[in-house]
Scaffold this motif. Structure first.
Motif, PDB file in Angstrom:
ATOM      1  N   HIS A 161       1.027  -1.226   0.060  1.00  0.00           N
ATOM      2  CA  HIS A 161       0.109   0.113   0.049  1.00  0.00           C
ATOM      3  C   HIS A 161       1.005   1.381  -0.029  1.00  0.00           C
ATOM      4  CE1 HIS A 161      -2.789  -2.917   1.409  1.00  0.00           C
ATOM      5  NE2 HIS A 161      -3.809  -2.218   0.933  1.00  0.00           N
ATOM      6  N   PHE A 162       2.110   1.350   0.187  1.00  0.00           N
ATOM      7  CA  PHE A 162       3.040   2.426   0.350  1.00  0.00           C
ATOM      8  C   PHE A 162       4.342   2.348  -0.531  1.00  0.00           C
ATOM      9  CE2 PHE A 162       0.922   0.865   4.238  1.00  0.00           C
ATOM     10  CZ  PHE A 162       0.250   2.104   4.858  1.00  0.00           C
ATOM     11  N   SER A 163       4.546   3.459  -0.752  1.00  0.00           N
ATOM     12  CA  SER A 163       5.564   3.801  -1.538  1.00  0.00           C
ATOM     13  C   SER A 163       6.401   5.135  -0.983  1.00  0.00           C
ATOM     14  CB  SER A 163       5.345   3.912  -3.080  1.00  0.00           C
ATOM     15  OG  SER A 163       4.537   4.949  -3.364  1.00  0.00           O
ATOM     16  N   PHE A 164       7.691   5.425  -1.608  1.00  0.00           N
ATOM     17  CA  PHE A 164       8.437   6.625  -1.232  1.00  0.00           C
ATOM     18  C   PHE A 164       8.866   7.423  -2.299  1.00  0.00           C
ATOM     19  CE2 PHE A 164       8.537   3.357   1.912  1.00  0.00           C
ATOM     20  CZ  PHE A 164       8.716   4.038   3.247  1.00  0.00           C
ATOM     21  N   SER A 165       9.077   8.711  -2.046  1.00  0.00           N
ATOM     22  CA  SER A 165       9.247   9.630  -3.216  1.00  0.00           C
ATOM     23  C   SER A 165      10.711  10.335  -2.710  1.00  0.00           C
ATOM     24  CB  SER A 165       8.310  10.552  -3.447  1.00  0.00           C
ATOM     25  OG  SER A 165       8.133  11.308  -2.379  1.00  0.00           O
ATOM     26  N   HIS A 166      11.628  10.640  -3.634  1.00  0.00           N
ATOM     27  CA  HIS A 166      12.550  11.345  -2.983  1.00  0.00           C
ATOM     28  C   HIS A 166      12.529  12.655  -2.587  1.00  0.00           C
ATOM     29  CE1 HIS A 166      14.628   8.295  -5.433  1.00  0.00           C
ATOM     30  NE2 HIS A 166      14.233   8.717  -6.208  1.00  0.00           N
ATOM     31  N   PRO A 167      13.061  12.842  -1.279  1.00  0.00           N
ATOM     32  CA  PRO A 167      12.956  14.125  -0.415  1.00  0.00           C
ATOM     33  C   PRO A 167      13.471  15.267  -0.967  1.00  0.00           C
ATOM     34  CG  PRO A 167      14.399  12.721   0.844  1.00  0.00           C
ATOM     35  CD  PRO A 167      13.938  12.088  -0.648  1.00  0.00           C
ATOM     36  N   LYS A 168      13.224  16.434  -0.801  1.00  0.00           N
ATOM     37  CA  LYS A 168      13.571  17.878  -1.060  1.00  0.00           C
ATOM     38  C   LYS A 168      14.098  18.425  -0.009  1.00  0.00           C
ATOM     39  CE  LYS A 168      10.724  18.335  -5.045  1.00  0.00           C
ATOM     40  NZ  LYS A 168       9.592  18.991  -6.073  1.00  0.00           N
ATOM     41  N   GLY A 169      13.873  17.981   1.374  1.00  0.00           N
ATOM     42  CA  GLY A 169      14.489  18.808   2.413  1.00  0.00           C
ATOM     43  C   GLY A 169      14.874  17.947   3.494  1.00  0.00           C
ATOM     44  N   PRO A 170      15.471  18.332   4.609  1.00  0.00           N
ATOM     45  CA  PRO A 170      16.146  17.575   5.591  1.00  0.00           C
ATOM     46  C   PRO A 170      14.850  16.784   6.514  1.00  0.00           C
ATOM     47  CG  PRO A 170      16.316  19.581   5.942  1.00  0.00           C
ATOM     48  CD  PRO A 170      15.918  19.603   4.937  1.00  0.00           C
ATOM     49  N   ARG A 171      13.681  17.365   6.411  1.00  0.00           N
ATOM     50  CA  ARG A 171      12.600  16.565   7.393  1.00  0.00           C
ATOM     51  C   ARG A 171      11.343  16.639   6.396  1.00  0.00           C
ATOM     52  NH1 ARG A 171      13.462  15.957  12.461  1.00  0.00           N
ATOM     53  NH2 ARG A 171      11.333  15.973  12.869  1.00  0.00           N
ATOM     54  N   GLU A 172      11.450  16.343   5.286  1.00  0.00           N
ATOM     55  CA  GLU A 172      10.197  16.269   4.398  1.00  0.00           C
ATOM     56  C   GLU A 172       9.357  14.952   4.534  1.00  0.00           C
ATOM     57  OE1 GLU A 172       8.867  16.264  -0.426  1.00  0.00           O
ATOM     58  OE2 GLU A 172      10.840  16.311   0.012  1.00  0.00           O
ATOM     59  N   LYS A 173       8.033  15.124   4.417  1.00  0.00           N
ATOM     60  CA  LYS A 173       7.188  13.986   4.384  1.00  0.00           C
ATOM     61  C   LYS A 173       7.265  13.106   3.239  1.00  0.00           C
ATOM     62  CE  LYS A 173       4.124  16.648   7.575  1.00  0.00           C
ATOM     63  NZ  LYS A 173       2.860  17.436   7.868  1.00  0.00           N
ATOM     64  N   ILE A 174       7.709  12.176   3.165  1.00  0.00           N
ATOM     65  CA  ILE A 174       8.101  11.509   1.966  1.00  0.00           C
ATOM     66  C   ILE A 174       7.320  10.387   1.589  1.00  0.00           C
ATOM     67  CG2 ILE A 174      10.473  12.113   2.157  1.00  0.00           C
ATOM     68  CD1 ILE A 174      11.279   9.407   2.791  1.00  0.00           C
ATOM     69  N   GLN A 175       6.637   9.521   2.846  1.00  0.00           N
ATOM     70  CA  GLN A 175       5.943   8.550   2.543  1.00  0.00           C
ATOM     71  C   GLN A 175       4.401   8.623   2.227  1.00  0.00           C
ATOM     72  OE1 GLN A 175       5.852   5.755   5.825  1.00  0.00           O
ATOM     73  NE2 GLN A 175       5.240   4.060   4.882  1.00  0.00           N
ATOM     74  N   HIS A 176       4.142   7.808   0.990  1.00  0.00           N
ATOM     75  CA  HIS A 176       2.741   8.178   0.760  1.00  0.00           C
ATOM     76  C   HIS A 176       2.230   7.006   0.205  1.00  0.00           C
ATOM     77  CE1 HIS A 176       3.581   8.019  -3.759  1.00  0.00           C
ATOM     78  NE2 HIS A 176       4.957   8.429  -3.410  1.00  0.00           N
ATOM     79  N   PHE A 177       1.093   7.091  -0.401  1.00  0.00           N
ATOM     80  CA  PHE A 177       0.057   5.514  -0.675  1.00  0.00           C
ATOM     81  C   PHE A 177       0.290   5.338  -1.996  1.00  0.00           C
ATOM     82  CE2 PHE A 177      -3.015   7.101   2.731  1.00  0.00           C
ATOM     83  CZ  PHE A 177      -3.028   5.998   3.279  1.00  0.00           C
ATOM     84  N   ALA A 178       0.749   4.115  -2.202  1.00  0.00           N
ATOM     85  CA  ALA A 178       0.840   3.350  -3.633  1.00  0.00           C
ATOM     86  C   ALA A 178      -0.414   2.574  -3.902  1.00  0.00           C
ATOM     87  CB  ALA A 178       1.965   2.301  -3.780  1.00  0.00           C
ATOM     88  N   ALA A 179      -1.291   2.416  -3.077  1.00  0.00           N
ATOM     89  CA  ALA A 179      -2.648   1.748  -3.137  1.00  0.00           C
ATOM     90  C   ALA A 179      -3.516   2.353  -2.109  1.00  0.00           C
ATOM     91  CB  ALA A 179      -2.457   0.170  -3.089  1.00  0.00           C
ATOM     92  N   ALA A 180      -5.038   2.078  -2.168  1.00  0.00           N
ATOM     93  CA  ALA A 180      -5.721   2.616  -1.230  1.00  0.00           C
ATOM     94  C   ALA A 180      -5.845   1.828  -0.027  1.00  0.00           C
ATOM     95  CB  ALA A 180      -7.458   2.809  -1.922  1.00  0.00           C
ATOM     96  N   VAL A 181      -5.902   2.254   1.103  1.00  0.00           N
ATOM     97  CA  VAL A 181      -6.003   1.439   2.271  1.00  0.00           C
ATOM     98  C   VAL A 181      -7.462   1.603   2.827  1.00  0.00           C
ATOM     99  CG1 VAL A 181      -3.525   1.861   3.045  1.00  0.00           C
ATOM    100  CG2 VAL A 181      -5.351   3.593   3.848  1.00  0.00           C
ATOM    101  N   ASP A 182      -7.834   0.235   3.532  1.00  0.00           N
ATOM    102  CA  ASP A 182      -9.298   0.241   4.087  1.00  0.00           C
ATOM    103  C   ASP A 182      -9.214  -0.043   5.367  1.00  0.00           C
ATOM    104  OD1 ASP A 182     -11.915   0.070   4.199  1.00  0.00           O
ATOM    105  OD2 ASP A 182     -12.070  -1.680   2.710  1.00  0.00           O
TER     106      ASP A 182
END
Length: 865
Positions: free
Chosen positions: A389-410
């Motif tokens: 359900h989760f994937s990661f993107s490359h961050p742009k800052g030292p404390r960026e929120k980088i985790q987001h959904f790769a699929a819907a959670v229920d």
């Protein structure tokens, strides 16, 4: 000679423009036989050609022929020509058409010489014209010869760069040459006699412009940008700068050399870089590049021609900006203050970011190059639970929120997730770093329930039924499901889209009923399918809704009778091959359409008496005349058309048939078309009579207008003397001025008795009411007989009375009109004068027509008048 056609030179053949020389397959040029070369220089054109592609390439080969030694028997050797030896002196005289005497005393024509090239330095200061060479033929001792040159630079653009003295054969250049504009010229010299007849064959002249160092090297760019990694070893390539020189690249004038002039800053050494003097490649020459100390260097590069000779060469400079890039020498790591389980949200949509915080490599964040592959981290989830359900993107800052959904959670499926997160730099660690290249941390994610929209399990839902079902019929139940199982919510239904307004839906249970009769032939039906959209909404906070589409496939029933086509037709009044093809159109579909049955009704009986129908196939029939002749006109023929439905439907349609006379080709004539339009013979005659009457009335009106115009011109022009006011002077009441305008002399307003004031007036100034002074034209004298009588006295007395009247206006003076020329049959008015004789006979006035009738009545009465 060497040649390469980029295909291995397979099958390439060589040849020359001289029969005395040949070329072998390896490119060796040799003499075909023993010969005597009469000049010190020889030019040949070698041609390479490919028989398969028919391509041809040419090259010019120049030889300098050495004289045979007198002291030894060595064969003459060729030597490389020096540029200075090819320059023709002004005193040189070329004899390209020299004759030779044979041993037996006969003269034979030798082959034309090849003239050596003429070299001319560019940017010469003159004086111009400057002699280049003299060309002459040895026949000039026998006859007078005229010389000329043709080609680019002579009689072709650029024009008149070179010219030749036609008598002496001296050839000149007329202006300074520019090698960069044109490096060579190819001219042809001609020799003719005084009659223009060719004396010698034309010869080729090649003129080469000698290059001078008159152009500076020019860099392709004024600013070059390059980069090099920090800590690079000496000899590491950085960039290449390039400068071009327009001068001849085969001479020192166009040979460019590079050098570094300055380097800014000069840290840690003033010579951190060096440049290849020939290629322009910039490389590092010293160690110690540190991006944290110096992030950028500015290097000034100089390019000099004449092979880099600063005393004679021309120079130019450009700027090279060298950026020191960061390398990955510190691995990322999580901070101890990072929370391991923070997140409470149910996200039903893919790609929405979460609130998980991952912190990387504080040292690299401060010292490294922000945004680079060495500074940015790359998260890779590894977990024992479901992590798809989760994937990661490359961050742009030292404390960026980088985790987001790769699929819907229920929330109804999983209320929490346990993840292990690993982070590493995108670039590998630099060599020599003895540390782990990645860091891991545990993350706990809690899911909070949110209100989700109801959804229709079957979307799109398709049902099938026959068209024409009555209003209020229950079609189906279109219900939705609320995914929130742990919430007690009610779902309500409503219509979202019903184009024909044919359906109703129960707001509680989603039951669909008809609100009108469903018609398959309606414009709202596409491919027999009617589509409606319904909305299902819950009562949650905030409320959510979902849509569903219902598709109704309507089965056709036989509810439309066929229609006859065409509605109008045309046929000849006599039976022949001219028939009317008829068919039918039915809004229904198979099997409720054809084959059709066409028949004539029995009432009225004249229909079947005059017409007949013959069947062609299931969809077409022919209508024709049964009788031998039918009067021209328009007839309404009823036809009964029946389809093949169950039960079948029929329709009585009327076709308008125009019956008209036809020519031999079966086409209606013009009169027949008019008759067929519904106008009989009587109607046509009536129309013609109306047109004739209308034309007659117009003609009578025109005649009446002409007669009235004639009567108006024949009216009497003279009226009774007591009613004629044209010769009377009318006196009006005077309105005097005020008290200040009472003292004036009215005598100044009268016509003067003398013309002194007019004669003394400045020439060119005249009042419009004054008679111009000057010689009057001599008008022709009117004959004495007939004498006008007392008319002249009457005019003179009236004029005299007007001139002497003190109350007459000042503008009642004699006006002189323009003279219209001589030759008038009426004579001049000035010929009128008085007569005291009473013997004048005015009876001839009666013969002058109605315009002089009044004069005849006045003066034709005798002496008593």
């Amino acid at each position: 000679v060497k040649f390469n056609n980029c295909a291995g030179n397979k099958g390439v053949r060589y040849e020359t423009n001289s029969l005395d020389f040949k070329v072998r397959a390896d490119g060796t040029l040799y003499a075909a036989h023993h010969l005597q070369v009469p000049s010190k220089q020889l030019i040949l054109v070698v041609t390479a050609w490919d028989p398969q592609t028919l391509g041809r390439w040419e090259a010019m080969v120049r030889f300098l022929v050495a004289e045979k030694s007198q002291h030894n028997g060595h064969k003459p050797k060729g030597r490389k020509a020096l540029p200075g030896e090819l320059v023709q002196q002004q005193s040189d005289t070329l004899l390209p058409w020299r004759q030779h005497q044979s041993a037996n005393g006969l003269r034979r024509q030798k082959r034309d010489w090849v003239i050596p090239p003429i070299n001319v330095p560019e940017n010469s200061r003159g004086p111009f014209p400057q002699q280049l060479v003299r060309i002459r033929s040895d026949k000039d001792k026998e006859i007078h010869i005229r010389y000329s040159i043709t080609g680019v630079g002579a009689d072709q653009p650029p024009m008149e760069v070179f010219n030749i003295d036609p008598v002496s054969g001296r050839m000149y250049v007329t202006r300074p040459m520019d090698r960069e504009e044109r490096a060579s010229y190819h001219l042809r010299a001609h020799a003719v006699d005084m009659n223009g007849n060719k004396v010698e064959n034309p010869i080729d002249l090649y003129i080469y412009v000698i290059d001078m160092n008159d152009n500076r090297p020019e860099f392709i760019n004024q600013v070059y940008n390059g980069s090099v990694d920090e800590g690079s070893k000496p000899g590491t390539y950085v960039m290449t700068v390039t400068a071009n020189d327009a001068d001849d690249g085969t001479t020192a004038n166009g040979m460019v050399r590079y050098r570094i002039v300055t380097q800014t800053p000069q840290s840690p050494s003033q010579n951190m870089f060096t440049i290849n003097s020939e290629t322009g490649d910039i490389v590092t020459v010293a160690a110690g590049l540190d991006r944290e100390k110096v992030q950028q260097y500015i290097v000034i590069v100089q390019a000099t021609d004449m092979e880099g000779n600063l005393n004679y060469g021309l120079s130019n400079t450009a700027t090279a900006i060298i950026t020191v890039t960061d390398v990955n020498d510190n691995p990322p790591e999580f901070t101890t203050s990072t929370p391991r389980g923070l997140w409470n949200a149910e996200q039903p949509q893919k790609g929405v970011r979460t609130s998980v915080v991952i912190t990387r490599d504080l040292t690299e964040s401060l010292m490294g190059q922000a945004g680079s592959r060495n500074w940015g981290g790359m998260g890779l989830p590894t977990t024992t639970c479901t992590h798809s359900h989760f994937s990661f993107s490359h961050p742009k800052g030292p404390r960026e929120k980088i985790q987001h959904f790769a699929a819907a959670v229920d929330y109804e499926m999983n209320r929490a997730f346990m993840l292990t997160v690993m982070v590493s730099n995108q670039a590998p660690l630099a060599s020599g770093i003895q540390m782990s290249f990645q860091s891991t941390a545990g993350v706990t994610i809690s899911v909070t329930d949110v209100n989700e929209a109801p959804y229709f399990p079957t979307n799109h839902k398709l049902i099938r039924l026959e068209e024409g079902v009555p209003t209020g019929t229950v079609l189906t139940t279109f219900s939705a499901v609320d995914p929130d199982r742990f919430m007690q919510q009610a779902v309500r239904y409503s219509k979202l889209s019903d184009p024909a307004n044919w359906l109703n839906i129960n707001a509680t249970n989603g039951q669909i009923t008809t609100a009108a009769v469903l018609d398959r032939e309606s414009d709202y039906i596409k491919n027999n399918v009617y589509e409606a959209t319904f909305l299902a909404a819950d009562n949650g906070i905030p409320p959510a809704s979902g849509t569903g589409t219902l598709q109704i496939y309507l089965i056709d029933i036989n509810d439309n009778a066929p229609e006859l086509l065409p509605k109008e037709a045309q046929i000849c009044e006599k039976p022949n091959l001219n028939v009317i093809n008829i068919t039918a159109a039915d809004a229904d579909i198979d099997p409720n359409v054809g084959p059709f049955v066409f028949e004539l009704p029995s009432v009225p009986s004249a229909v079947r008496k005059n017409w007949t129908i013959s069947r062609l196939n299931g969809d077409y029939a022919q209508l024709s005349l049964r009788i031998m002749y039918l009067e021209a006109g328009v007839y309404d023929v009823p036809i009964i058309v029946t389809d093949s439905g169950n039960p079948p439907l029929y329709n009585t349609s009327v076709i308008k048939v125009k019956v008209c006379p036809c020519d031999e080709n079966g086409d209606c004539t013009t009169i027949g078309a008019v008759a067929a339009a519904g106008l009989g013979t009587g109607a046509i005659i009536a129309i013609l009579i109306c047109i004739i009457i209308l034309l007659t009335m117009v003609l009578l009106f025109v005649v009446w207008m002409k007669r009235r115009e004639k009567e108006r011109h024949t009216k009497q022009l003279l009226i009774d003397p007591e009613d004629d006011v044209r010769d009377n002077i009318l006196k009006y009441d005077e309105e005097g001025g005020g008290e200040e305008d009472q003292d004036y002399d009215l005598s100044q307003l009268q016509q003067p008795e003398t013309m002194d004031h007019v004669l003394n007036k400045t020439p060119g100034v005249r009042r419009v009411d004054e008679r111009p002074i000057g010689a009057e034209p001599q008008y022709p004298i009117r004959p004495v007989i007939p004498h006008p009588g007392d008319i002249g006295d009457f005019i003179n007395e009236g004029l005299r009375a007007a001139d002497n009247d003190p109350t007459a206006p000042p503008y009642d003076s004699l006006l002189v009109f323009d003279y219209e020329g001589s030759g008038s049959t009426a004579g001049s008015v000035s010929s009128l004068n008085s007569s005291s004789s009473g013997d004048q006979d005015y009876d001839y006035l009666n013969d002058w027509g109605p315009r002089f009738k009044k004069l005849a009545d006045m003066y034709g009465g005798g002496e008593e008048d």
